[in-house]
Motif scaffolding. Structure first.
Motif, PDB file in Angstrom:
ATOM      1  N   LYS A  81      -5.719   8.548  10.995  1.00 58.64           N
ATOM      2  CA  LYS A  81      -4.480   9.295  10.790  1.00 58.64           C
ATOM      3  C   LYS A  81      -3.337   8.644  11.577  1.00 58.64           C
ATOM      4  CE  LYS A  81      -4.805  12.936  14.337  1.00 58.64           C
ATOM      5  NZ  LYS A  81      -6.096  12.802  14.931  1.00 58.64           N
ATOM      6  N   THR A  82      -2.126   8.863  11.112  1.00 59.78           N
ATOM      7  CA  THR A  82      -0.945   8.399  11.808  1.00 59.78           C
ATOM      8  C   THR A  82       0.196   9.345  11.429  1.00 59.78           C
ATOM      9  OG1 THR A  82       0.563   6.521  12.147  1.00 59.78           O
ATOM     10  CG2 THR A  82      -0.374   6.725   9.968  1.00 59.78           C
ATOM     11  N   SER A  83       1.403   9.041  11.879  1.00 62.09           N
ATOM     12  CA  SER A  83       2.543   9.848  11.447  1.00 62.09           C
ATOM     13  C   SER A  83       3.694   8.888  11.163  1.00 62.09           C
ATOM     14  CB  SER A  83       2.892  10.836  12.558  1.00 62.09           C
ATOM     15  OG  SER A  83       4.139  11.429  12.280  1.00 62.09           O
ATOM     16  N   LEU A  84       4.212   8.936   9.929  1.00 62.44           N
ATOM     17  CA  LEU A  84       5.262   7.996   9.522  1.00 62.44           C
ATOM     18  C   LEU A  84       6.401   8.771   8.870  1.00 62.44           C
ATOM     19  CD1 LEU A  84       3.007   5.288   7.776  1.00 62.44           C
ATOM     20  CD2 LEU A  84       3.958   5.187  10.076  1.00 62.44           C
ATOM     21  N   PHE A  85       7.624   8.431   9.197  1.00 59.36           N
ATOM     22  CA  PHE A  85       8.819   9.024   8.579  1.00 59.36           C
ATOM     23  C   PHE A  85       8.758  10.564   8.609  1.00 59.36           C
ATOM     24  CE2 PHE A  85       7.677   5.087   6.259  1.00 59.36           C
ATOM     25  CZ  PHE A  85       8.677   4.275   6.771  1.00 59.36           C
ATOM     26  N   GLY A  86       8.218  11.107   9.708  1.00 56.68           N
ATOM     27  CA  GLY A  86       8.174  12.570   9.852  1.00 56.68           C
ATOM     28  C   GLY A  86       7.022  13.229   9.109  1.00 56.68           C
ATOM     29  N   GLU A  87       6.121  12.460   8.521  1.00 62.47           N
ATOM     30  CA  GLU A  87       5.006  13.035   7.751  1.00 62.47           C
ATOM     31  C   GLU A  87       3.684  12.673   8.430  1.00 62.47           C
ATOM     32  OE1 GLU A  87       5.296  14.771   4.971  1.00 62.47           O
ATOM     33  OE2 GLU A  87       7.359  14.357   4.373  1.00 62.47           O
ATOM     34  N   THR A  88       2.740  13.630   8.460  1.00 61.74           N
ATOM     35  CA  THR A  88       1.392  13.283   8.916  1.00 61.74           C
ATOM     36  C   THR A  88       0.686  12.580   7.768  1.00 61.74           C
ATOM     37  OG1 THR A  88       1.390  15.259  10.267  1.00 61.74           O
ATOM     38  CG2 THR A  88      -0.727  14.191   9.926  1.00 61.74           C
ATOM     39  N   VAL A  89       0.103  11.426   8.078  1.00 60.91           N
ATOM     40  CA  VAL A  89      -0.428  10.569   7.016  1.00 60.91           C
ATOM     41  C   VAL A  89      -1.872  10.185   7.329  1.00 60.91           C
ATOM     42  CG1 VAL A  89      -0.133   8.332   5.841  1.00 60.91           C
ATOM     43  CG2 VAL A  89       1.886   9.568   6.652  1.00 60.91           C
ATOM     44  N   ALA A  90      -2.755  10.256   6.315  1.00 61.85           N
ATOM     45  CA  ALA A  90      -4.102   9.682   6.464  1.00 61.85           C
ATOM     46  C   ALA A  90      -4.093   8.363   5.705  1.00 61.85           C
ATOM     47  CB  ALA A  90      -5.150  10.623   5.878  1.00 61.85           C
ATOM     48  N   VAL A  91      -4.497   7.290   6.387  1.00 61.80           N
ATOM     49  CA  VAL A  91      -4.529   5.976   5.730  1.00 61.80           C
ATOM     50  C   VAL A  91      -5.950   5.733   5.239  1.00 61.80           C
ATOM     51  CG1 VAL A  91      -4.086   3.508   6.007  1.00 61.80           C
ATOM     52  CG2 VAL A  91      -2.677   5.172   7.251  1.00 61.80           C
ATOM     53  N   PHE A  92      -6.109   5.594   3.926  1.00 61.65           N
ATOM     54  CA  PHE A  92      -7.418   5.371   3.326  1.00 61.65           C
ATOM     55  C   PHE A  92      -7.641   3.856   3.239  1.00 61.65           C
ATOM     56  CE2 PHE A  92      -9.001   9.432   1.369  1.00 61.65           C
ATOM     57  CZ  PHE A  92      -8.096  10.244   2.044  1.00 61.65           C
ATOM     58  N   CYS A  93      -8.816   3.384   3.730  1.00 63.52           N
ATOM     59  CA  CYS A  93      -8.990   1.934   3.873  1.00 63.52           C
ATOM     60  C   CYS A  93     -10.187   1.420   3.073  1.00 63.52           C
ATOM     61  CB  CYS A  93      -9.220   1.590   5.333  1.00 63.52           C
ATOM     62  SG  CYS A  93      -7.966   2.267   6.413  1.00 63.52           S
ATOM     63  N   GLY A  94     -10.153   0.102   2.839  1.00 60.19           N
ATOM     64  CA  GLY A  94     -11.269  -0.580   2.191  1.00 60.19           C
ATOM     65  C   GLY A  94     -11.361  -0.227   0.718  1.00 60.19           C
ATOM     66  N   PRO A  95     -12.295  -0.918   0.001  1.00 57.08           N
ATOM     67  CA  PRO A  95     -12.427  -0.645  -1.435  1.00 57.08           C
ATOM     68  C   PRO A  95     -12.744   0.817  -1.724  1.00 57.08           C
ATOM     69  CG  PRO A  95     -13.933  -2.396  -0.736  1.00 57.08           C
ATOM     70  CD  PRO A  95     -13.180  -1.973   0.474  1.00 57.08           C
ATOM     71  N   ALA A  96     -13.556   1.451  -0.826  1.00 53.75           N
ATOM     72  CA  ALA A  96     -13.930   2.854  -1.088  1.00 53.75           C
ATOM     73  C   ALA A  96     -12.699   3.760  -0.991  1.00 53.75           C
ATOM     74  CB  ALA A  96     -14.996   3.296  -0.108  1.00 53.75           C
ATOM     75  N   GLY A  97     -11.826   3.486  -0.022  1.00 61.87           N
ATOM     76  CA  GLY A  97     -10.596   4.283   0.141  1.00 61.87           C
ATOM     77  C   GLY A  97      -9.681   4.114  -1.064  1.00 61.87           C
TER      78      GLY A  97
END
Ligand code: HEM
Length: 485
Positions: A81-97
């Motif tokens: 998780k992170t927070s960008l431009f005032g939004e809480t964001v989950a970054v989905f990674c890899g081919p499965a994401g």
């Protein structure tokens, strides 16, 4: 002692924002000091700013993928998780994401664009989801599918030849990025709406330039702000497009034009499953959105192709051989056809490798429609979800020696599913995916068969703002081949 109604109102006016601020501060501190272990690991950074100040500068470094790859190593290779431009964001990674986000459109997630984009192109595809998006995508795709494309190739060739006559012939040096920028805008004007008059094109280009500078910005509609200027520029472009669309509608009604003339004609005659046409604002807003979505992406890809061809003589020679073979098989003055594009396999692999090394789009957002679980973590409804080509394209597990430019990676079965995704995927995959390759290949054909070029600034850095571009515009010295001098 009783207070007066006025006094009560003032108290309410003062107390409400204070209470909201207090609630926000407590919530923010709690999320940061006592993170819920069911949520993905990661850092929400500073209140309001989140990690935006770490995210943005990496775009100006030679390794912008590090924002994602460093956090995959530190927190979790599947999701953080992170927070960008005032939004809480989950970054989905890899081919499965990638697979998860691309295949759950309209089920668990929906596409999400920043407010500024939605406001400037209200009736376009960027503002619709679900069945409305499916309907609109289908209608837009009739003007960009393979059948339509086959009819555009000879016109792309003519525009490229004309561009070379005006901007390359007789020159010893030029700056590639701004030159290609002009070319892609002119190509879109001609192919999308048959706007051929150079004065008309430069007038639109002027507005479009202002529009691009404010389209992804804080949506503050106050004179002097980039968003305000972009709104005014968008209004001017839409007004022009509206006039052209009305004239074209008349010509089509009187059977004076073919409905296959260009993208605009396609949009004017295409109906959905219930026989309904697109409205005038849908047509105009979508035309602007197509200009926006196609312009900087293609300009960036073409410029980076030219950079690699100058830096890697063996790759240039391979492309030259292929393009000369095609050129030799044509009669004098005969234009390129769809079949010629199919023969440009090595050049096409070079384009793919450029899109892997320097993807024009470093990721897009989705929004969680419901609470769900991914990789053992809770993803709350309303969170923004981000995917990025960065999580796979520089990973040696999927691309051995990832820093090496190797077009042969795309031969045979090519990269594993969901590892090479410069155009996104699933229900919201780029609708210009098929269109952009011939556009780049026709340009390569015309340039490579006539010129070689050297970079005037060796190792010029490519930075993102927001699309990748060489920091000094890629100045080159041109040498025409002897036979075409
Ligand atoms: C090298 C060139 C290009 C690249 C790398 C590129 C990449 C992308 C990416 C990554 C997305 C987001 C996909 C997602 O979120 O899953 C996208 C969306 C889109 N692209 Fe492209 N694009 C390119 C050229 C074009 C062109 C030439 C056009 C139009 C003629 C176009 C029209 C669009 C549209 C309309 C969308 C939004 C689709 C939707 O929301 O359903 N793109 N593109």
């Amino acid at each position: 002692m009783f207070s007066s109604p006025d006094h009560d109102n003032i108290m309410i006016l003062v107390a409400t924002p204070c209470l909201l601020l207090l609630y926000f501060v407590i919530k923010t501190l709690r999320e940061r000091l006592f993170p819920d272990p069911q949520l993905p690991p990661g850092s929400l950074g500073w209140p309001l700013l989140g990690e935006t100040l770490q995210f943005l500068p990496t775009r100006r470094t030679p390794k912008p993928e590090r924002f994602v790859s460093d956090r995959m190593k530190k927190y979790n290779p599947q999701v953080f998780k992170t927070s960008l431009f005032g939004e809480t964001v989950a970054v989905f990674c890899g081919p499965a994401g990638n697979k998860f986000l691309f295949s759950n459109e309209n089920k668990l997630v929906n596409l999400w664009w920043p407010t500024s984009v939605k406001k400037l192109m209200k009736s376009s595809l960027s503002n619709v989801v679900g069945d409305d998006a499916k309907r609109m995508r289908k209608m837009l795709l009739t003007s960009l599918d393979r059948d339509a494309l086959k009819r555009y190739i000879d016109r792309m060739d003519l525009v490229a030849q004309n561009h070379i006559r005006t901007h390359w012939e007789g020159k010893e040096e030029l700056k590639l990025h701004p030159t290609i920028n002009l070319y892609t805008f002119e190509l879109s004007c001609r192919l999308f709406a048959s706007i051929d008059d150079p004065t008309h094109i430069s007038k639109l280009a002027h507005h479009f330039d202002i529009f691009l500078k404010g389209v992804i910005h804080f949506p503050i509609y106050v004179p002097g702000t980039p968003f305000y200027r972009a709104s005014k520029a968008a209004d001017a472009i839409k007004e022009e497009l509206r006039l052209i669309a009305r004239r074209r509608r008349e010509a089509l009604d009187k059977k004076m034009e073919s409905h296959r003339k260009d993208l605009l004609s396609h949009l004017l005659v295409t109906t959905d499953a219930s026989g309904k046409l697109l409205s005038e604002s849908e047509i105009v807003d979508n035309m602007l959105m197509l200009l926006f979505a196609s312009h900087d992406t293609t300009t960036s890809a073409m410029t980076c192709v030219m950079k690699y061809l100058a830096e890697l003589p063996e790759v240039y020679e391979m492309v030259l051989r292929e393009q000369l073979d095609i050129a030799k098989s044509k009669e004098a003055g005969e234009l390129l056809k769809w079949e010629d594009i199919q023969r440009m396999r090595d050049s096409c692999n070079v384009v793919s490798e450029v899109l892997r090394m320097i993807p024009p789009i470093r990721g897009t957002f989705r929004k969680a429609l419901v609470d769900f679980t991914y990789a053992g973590y809770k993803i709350p409804k309303g969170w923004k979800l981000y995917w990025s080509p960065d999580s796979t394209t520089k990973d040696p597990a999927y691309f051995p020696n990832p820093e090496e430019f190797d077009p042969s990676r795309y031969e045979g079965a090519g990269p594993a599913p969901y590892t090479f995704v410069p155009f996104g995927g699933g229900g919201r995959v780029c609708i210009g995916n098929e269109y952009s390759r011939p556009q780049i290949l026709v340009f390569m054909h015309n340039i490579v068969k006539r010129f070689k070029w050297d970079l005037l600034i060796p190792d010029e850095k490519v930075t993102y703002d927001p699309m990748p571009a060489p920091s000094h515009g890629l100045p080159i010295r041109i040498q025409p081949h002897q036979s075409s001098a």
